[in-house]
Write an enzyme that holds these catalytic residues in place. Structure first.
Site, PDB file in Angstrom:
ATOM      1  N   LYS A  83       0.844  -1.203   0.000  1.00 32.85           N
ATOM      2  CA  LYS A  83       0.000   0.000   0.000  1.00 32.85           C
ATOM      3  C   LYS A  83       0.876   1.248   0.000  1.00 32.85           C
ATOM      4  CE  LYS A  83      -4.382  -0.586   2.479  1.00 32.85           C
ATOM      5  NZ  LYS A  83      -5.030  -0.291   3.765  1.00 32.85           N
TER       6      LYS A  83
HETATM    7  C1  E4P Z   1      -8.603   0.221   3.617  1.00 31.81           C
HETATM    8  O1  E4P Z   1      -7.631  -0.338   3.138  1.00 31.81           O
HETATM    9  C2  E4P Z   1      -8.583   0.914   4.911  1.00 31.81           C
HETATM   10  O2  E4P Z   1      -7.798   0.163   5.814  1.00 31.81           O
HETATM   11  C3  E4P Z   1      -9.928   1.063   5.540  1.00 31.81           C
HETATM   12  O3  E4P Z   1     -10.967   0.590   4.732  1.00 31.81           O
HETATM   13  C4  E4P Z   1     -10.159   2.322   6.279  1.00 31.81           C
HETATM   14  O4  E4P Z   1     -11.439   2.297   6.845  1.00 31.81           O
HETATM   15  P1  E4P Z   1     -11.921   3.254   8.045  1.00 31.81           P
HETATM   16  O5  E4P Z   1     -12.354   4.542   7.451  1.00 31.81           O
HETATM   17  O6  E4P Z   1     -13.056   2.506   8.675  1.00 31.81           O
HETATM   18  O7  E4P Z   1     -10.738   3.411   8.971  1.00 31.81           O
END
Ligand code: E4P
Length: 217
Positions: A83
């Site tokens: 990522k």
């Molecule tokens: C995606 O890769 C993220 O980790 C995630 O969906 C973030 O979600 P949140 O807004 O619930 O923290």
């Protein structure tokens, strides 16, 4: 649409993995921090548990160190996906990683314009954060729909990974919009299986079955 868990908790992952529907896991620094353990150990356990894409997030802010970190993360296991954030440095590092054949997930995407940039560097996944857009009073699902439509029109190969999902309707609407993957917390995953009519129906079937056994229909 492939279903991913958005967690770094191995117990949650093991439970959902037993259902036979889990295609991957997304982690981020906040989720890993919740586990109060060595990040590398947390990731390795997840990478070994799930036979699918596991996103591990870079934390270096500059492009050069971020690229080096990405190469290291990708080397932990063949199912690791790296990522990078949707920043100029993230694009630069992500492009180099993608050119090396490393699968890149561009995270923290909040607009179709950002999604185009992520697709143009050859990202394997582009992650729009629906729930966080809703949180500021805008429409996250509309952003997702636009991204899915423009990827189809342009023929982009990147997977649209619907992220920051907060409830089952987000999952259903993401599927209808054409998202390739949906990642969700354990709580949302467990809600997908639930329906009160299933519980009522099962209770009646089992009561009738017990009646046959005891001769009291
Ligand atoms: C995606 O890769 C993220 O980790 C995630 O969906 C973030 O979600 P949140 O807004 O619930 O923290």
């Amino acid at each position: 649409m492939r279903l991913f868990l958005d967690t770094a908790n191995i117990d949650e992952i093991r439970e959902i993995n037993r259902w036979g529907v889990l295609s991957g896991v997304t982690t981020n620094p906040s989720l890993v921090a919740k586990e109060h353990d060595d990040p590398e150990a947390v990731w390795k356990e997840i990478l070994a548990e799930v036979d699918g894409d596991i996103s591990l997030e870079t934390t270096e802010p500059e492009a050069g160190p971020m690229y080096d970190e990405g190469v290291r993360l990708a080397g932990i296991a063949p199912n690791a996906v790296v990522k990078v954030p949707m920043t100029a440095a993230g694009l630069e590092a992500g492009k180099r990683l993608a050119d090396d054949g490393i699968r890149v997930n561009v995270t923290l995407v909040f607009s179709p314009a950002q999604a185009i940039l992520a697709a143009e560097i050859g990202a394997y996944c582009v992650s729009p954060f629906l729930g966080r857009i809703d949180d500021i009073g805008a429409d996250g699902m509309n952003v997702l729909r636009d991204i899915c439509e423009l990827f189809a029109v342009q023929g982009y190969a990147s997977n649209v990974l619907a992220s920051s999902l907060r409830h089952p309707m987000h999952v259903i609407e993401a599927a209808l919009a054409g998202a390739d993957i949906a990642t969700m917390p354990y709580d949302v995953f467990t809600k997908l299986v639930k329906h009160p009519l299933t519980d009522i129906g099962l209770e009646k079937f089992l009561a009738d079955w017990r009646g046959i056994q005891t001769g009291t229909p």
